[in-house]
Every structure is written in structure tokens, then in C-alpha cells.
Design a protein around this motif. Structure first.
Motif, PDB file in Angstrom:
ATOM      1  N   UNK A 219      15.740  -6.950 -10.605  1.00  0.00           N
ATOM      2  CA  UNK A 219      17.175  -5.743 -11.274  1.00  0.00           C
ATOM      3  C   UNK A 219      16.381  -4.314 -10.963  1.00  0.00           C
ATOM      4  N   UNK A 220      15.097  -4.016 -11.158  1.00  0.00           N
ATOM      5  CA  UNK A 220      14.616  -2.764 -10.301  1.00  0.00           C
ATOM      6  C   UNK A 220      14.611  -2.318  -9.145  1.00  0.00           C
ATOM      7  N   UNK A 221      15.221  -3.175  -8.583  1.00  0.00           N
ATOM      8  CA  UNK A 221      14.165  -2.616  -6.731  1.00  0.00           C
ATOM      9  C   UNK A 221      14.699  -1.444  -6.401  1.00  0.00           C
ATOM     10  N   UNK A 222      16.114  -1.954  -6.835  1.00  0.00           N
ATOM     11  CA  UNK A 222      16.836  -0.449  -5.951  1.00  0.00           C
ATOM     12  C   UNK A 222      16.363   0.682  -6.538  1.00  0.00           C
ATOM     13  N   UNK A 223      16.517   0.639  -8.002  1.00  0.00           N
ATOM     14  CA  UNK A 223      15.816   2.017  -8.606  1.00  0.00           C
ATOM     15  C   UNK A 223      14.224   2.269  -8.980  1.00  0.00           C
ATOM     16  N   UNK A 224      13.896   1.067  -8.034  1.00  0.00           N
ATOM     17  CA  UNK A 224      12.429   1.718  -7.654  1.00  0.00           C
ATOM     18  C   UNK A 224      12.500   1.843  -6.891  1.00  0.00           C
ATOM     19  N   UNK A 225      13.141   2.638  -5.960  1.00  0.00           N
ATOM     20  CA  UNK A 225      13.230   3.036  -4.552  1.00  0.00           C
ATOM     21  C   UNK A 225      13.033   4.448  -4.871  1.00  0.00           C
TER      22      UNK A 225
ATOM     23  N   UNK B 206      12.063   5.893  -8.055  1.00  0.00           N
ATOM     24  CA  UNK B 206      11.271   6.111  -9.084  1.00  0.00           C
ATOM     25  C   UNK B 206      10.247   6.052  -8.465  1.00  0.00           C
ATOM     26  N   UNK B 207       9.662   5.342  -7.526  1.00  0.00           N
ATOM     27  CA  UNK B 207       7.791   4.994  -7.120  1.00  0.00           C
ATOM     28  C   UNK B 207       8.591   5.857  -5.846  1.00  0.00           C
ATOM     29  N   UNK B 208       8.470   7.208  -5.714  1.00  0.00           N
ATOM     30  CA  UNK B 208       9.411   7.716  -3.970  1.00  0.00           C
ATOM     31  C   UNK B 208       8.194   8.762  -4.101  1.00  0.00           C
ATOM     32  N   UNK B 209       6.978   8.328  -3.733  1.00  0.00           N
ATOM     33  CA  UNK B 209       5.773  10.115  -3.321  1.00  0.00           C
ATOM     34  C   UNK B 209       5.277   9.941  -1.998  1.00  0.00           C
ATOM     35  N   UNK B 210       4.931   8.255  -1.684  1.00  0.00           N
ATOM     36  CA  UNK B 210       4.505   8.605   0.030  1.00  0.00           C
ATOM     37  C   UNK B 210       5.561   7.583   0.566  1.00  0.00           C
ATOM     38  N   UNK B 211       5.726   8.117   1.954  1.00  0.00           N
ATOM     39  CA  UNK B 211       7.084   7.140   2.805  1.00  0.00           C
ATOM     40  C   UNK B 211       6.789   6.311   3.425  1.00  0.00           C
ATOM     41  N   UNK B 212       5.725   5.381   2.860  1.00  0.00           N
ATOM     42  CA  UNK B 212       5.452   4.161   2.771  1.00  0.00           C
ATOM     43  C   UNK B 212       5.604   3.034   2.295  1.00  0.00           C
ATOM     44  N   UNK B 213       5.640   3.222   0.896  1.00  0.00           N
ATOM     45  CA  UNK B 213       6.043   2.222  -0.019  1.00  0.00           C
ATOM     46  C   UNK B 213       5.303   1.423  -0.269  1.00  0.00           C
ATOM     47  N   UNK B 214       4.294   2.382  -0.544  1.00  0.00           N
ATOM     48  CA  UNK B 214       2.509   1.474  -1.219  1.00  0.00           C
ATOM     49  C   UNK B 214       2.944   1.189  -2.661  1.00  0.00           C
ATOM     50  N   UNK B 215       3.183   2.669  -3.745  1.00  0.00           N
ATOM     51  CA  UNK B 215       3.368   2.319  -3.960  1.00  0.00           C
ATOM     52  C   UNK B 215       4.706   2.108  -4.998  1.00  0.00           C
ATOM     53  N   UNK B 216       5.725   1.347  -4.252  1.00  0.00           N
ATOM     54  CA  UNK B 216       6.579   0.502  -4.625  1.00  0.00           C
ATOM     55  C   UNK B 216       6.010  -1.278  -5.206  1.00  0.00           C
ATOM     56  N   UNK B 217       4.998  -1.863  -3.618  1.00  0.00           N
ATOM     57  CA  UNK B 217       4.202  -2.439  -4.054  1.00  0.00           C
ATOM     58  C   UNK B 217       3.455  -3.199  -5.629  1.00  0.00           C
ATOM     59  N   UNK B 218       2.810  -1.608  -5.476  1.00  0.00           N
ATOM     60  CA  UNK B 218       1.722  -1.396  -6.682  1.00  0.00           C
ATOM     61  C   UNK B 218       2.411  -2.372  -7.914  1.00  0.00           C
ATOM     62  N   UNK B 219       3.866  -0.982  -7.566  1.00  0.00           N
ATOM     63  CA  UNK B 219       4.659  -1.329  -9.428  1.00  0.00           C
ATOM     64  C   UNK B 219       5.191  -2.315  -9.549  1.00  0.00           C
ATOM     65  N   UNK B 220       5.373  -3.602  -7.862  1.00  0.00           N
ATOM     66  CA  UNK B 220       5.369  -4.893  -7.931  1.00  0.00           C
ATOM     67  C   UNK B 220       4.789  -5.525  -8.949  1.00  0.00           C
ATOM     68  N   UNK B 221       3.543  -5.340  -8.312  1.00  0.00           N
ATOM     69  CA  UNK B 221       2.650  -5.746  -8.994  1.00  0.00           C
ATOM     70  C   UNK B 221       2.301  -6.298 -10.639  1.00  0.00           C
ATOM     71  N   UNK B 222       2.382  -4.396 -10.583  1.00  0.00           N
ATOM     72  CA  UNK B 222       2.154  -4.357 -11.486  1.00  0.00           C
ATOM     73  C   UNK B 222       3.504  -4.840 -12.668  1.00  0.00           C
ATOM     74  N   UNK B 223       4.958  -4.573 -12.693  1.00  0.00           N
ATOM     75  CA  UNK B 223       5.741  -5.622 -13.473  1.00  0.00           C
ATOM     76  C   UNK B 223       5.455  -6.747 -13.206  1.00  0.00           C
ATOM     77  N   UNK B 224       4.863  -7.477 -12.149  1.00  0.00           N
ATOM     78  CA  UNK B 224       4.261  -9.160 -12.526  1.00  0.00           C
ATOM     79  C   UNK B 224       4.107  -9.059 -14.052  1.00  0.00           C
ATOM     80  N   UNK B 225       3.016  -8.263 -14.106  1.00  0.00           N
ATOM     81  CA  UNK B 225       1.616  -8.899 -14.994  1.00  0.00           C
ATOM     82  C   UNK B 225       2.760  -8.542 -16.076  1.00  0.00           C
TER      83      UNK B 225
END
Length: 212
Positions: A9-15, A17-36
């Protein structure tokens, strides 16, 4: 019956919102955090007001990441909570209702049509959600204590890093491409340059910056 906000539900917006580095590492962190966060029951809601609060909680997670960037690297990312709220289709009326439930803001004026007011309102509410988010990330559902949470955040800011696990000692090791040496997690944590950021994480990832 409870429903829940999933990462899909959040993936598109996360792109954005979590957009500092261009490699997507922060989005991977956010996805793992959201699982917790989901496992802890903090992504669940019963009504539309609860749904709005969960989405604001997601922005609280984003605020933690952006503030870490500011504290650790002294480069403010200037998040715009008003734009994020628009991307999530947050109802200004429900945002106002959530503000009204806060006894500290009962008499505060909130103009739902004023972009600046929406920014400050969502920033305030998402900052308050950190009290719920931080223990989940730090403790049993999360990244393994303050040190583990700190390392997880720090590694997203090293997009060229190769992370190597020493199977014998169980220590994470990080090296930049081209570096001759490896830096263990323990060395990262005790690095004098990271002291301020580590203390910020240890004290609960509180809202940081001139608006705090």
C-alpha cells in the motif's frame, strides 16, 4: 474487524518519501522496518481515523530516517510533510481531528486549506508517533538494540559499501569499494565522528532540526 496498511500500500509513496540515495537502500531499510511495525500491530486500524493515524505513523518512520541523515551527515534533507500528506491522500479533516485529540493543541488554530499548516500539523503528529515506533525498531521486533538500529541506519548511507559477515566471530564488516581495510560494526559505533548520531538514536530518535 481490523485492517492493516501493508508495504504494498505504501510502496509507491515510499519511493518519494525515502528518496535521499539513488540506489534504493533507504527504501529497503524502510520496508524491513515496516515489517517490524506491522508485526507489532502498529499498522492495524479499525476506522478511517485510525487509517489516517497509521499513515502518519509511516511518515514518523520517514522522519526518523531523514533526521538520522541530518544528524549523522550534517546535511538536512528538508522533508515536506505537506507534500507527503498529499501523496498519501491524507484527509485534512481527519488530521484536524487527530490534532484535536491532543490536549496540548486543543486551542491551536489549524487551517486545512493552508499548505504550511498541513506541513506543521503532520510533522507534529508524525513526530509524536516516534514514541511508538522507536521501541519496536530497538527491541524484540526490531534491529537488535540501539547498536543494531544505528548500524542499520548507517549502512543505508553507504551505498557503495560491501557488507561482509565474519562467520567465525559473527561480526559485521563494512568496506567501501576500493578500501583496503574493513570496518567492523564495533569500529563504526565507536567512531568519534558518529558519536552525535549514536547518542541521538540512543535517546529515542527524537525530532531534530530548527522546527523541533
Amino acid at each position: 474487524m481490523n485492517e492493516a496498511v501493508s508495504w504494498e500500500d505504501l510502496r509507491d509513496v515510499a519511493g518519494s518519501v525515502f528518496d535521499i540515495w539513488c540506489d534504493g537502500s533507504e527504501q529497503q531499510w524502510a520496508e524491513q522496518a515496516w515489517k517490524y511495525i506491522s508485526k507489532a500491530g502498529l499498522a492495524a486500524y479499525q476506522d478511517e481515523l485510525g487509517h489516517t493515524q497509521v499513515l502518519i505513523r509511516f511518515l514518523g518512520l520517514a522522519g526518523i530516517y531523514h533526521d538520522f541523515w541530518h544528524v549523522a551527515w550534517e546535511e538536512p534533507s528538508e522533508p515536506d510533510y505537506g507534500i507527503w500528506a498529499e501523496e498519501l491522500n491524507l484527509s485534512p479533516i481527519r488530521v484536524g481531528m487527530l490534532l484535536g485529540r491532543d490536549r496540548h493543541l486543543e486551542k491551536a488554530e489549524f487551517d486545512a486549506d493552508h499548505e504550511s499548516d498541513m506541513h506543521h500539523a503532520v510533522r507534529y503528529l508524525s513526530g509524536a508517533e516516534r514514541d511508538k515506533i522507536f521501541p519496536v525498531l530497538r527491541d524484540g521486533f526490531g534491529f537488535g538494540g540501539v547498536s543494531g538500529l544505528f548500524i542499520s541506519l548507517w549502512e543505508t548511507a553507504r551505498p557503495m559499501a560491501d557488507v561482509i559477515i565474519d562467520n567465525e566471530e559473527g561480526l559485521g564488516q563494512t568496506a567501501m569499494e576500493g578500501d583496503e581495510g574493513l570496518q567492523t560494526d564495533e569500529e563504526i559505533i565507536t567512531d568519534e565522528g558518529m558519536g552525535k548520531a549514536y547518542l541521538w538514536v540512543e535517546e529515542g530518535c527524537r525530532p531534530y532540526g530548527p522546527e523541533s
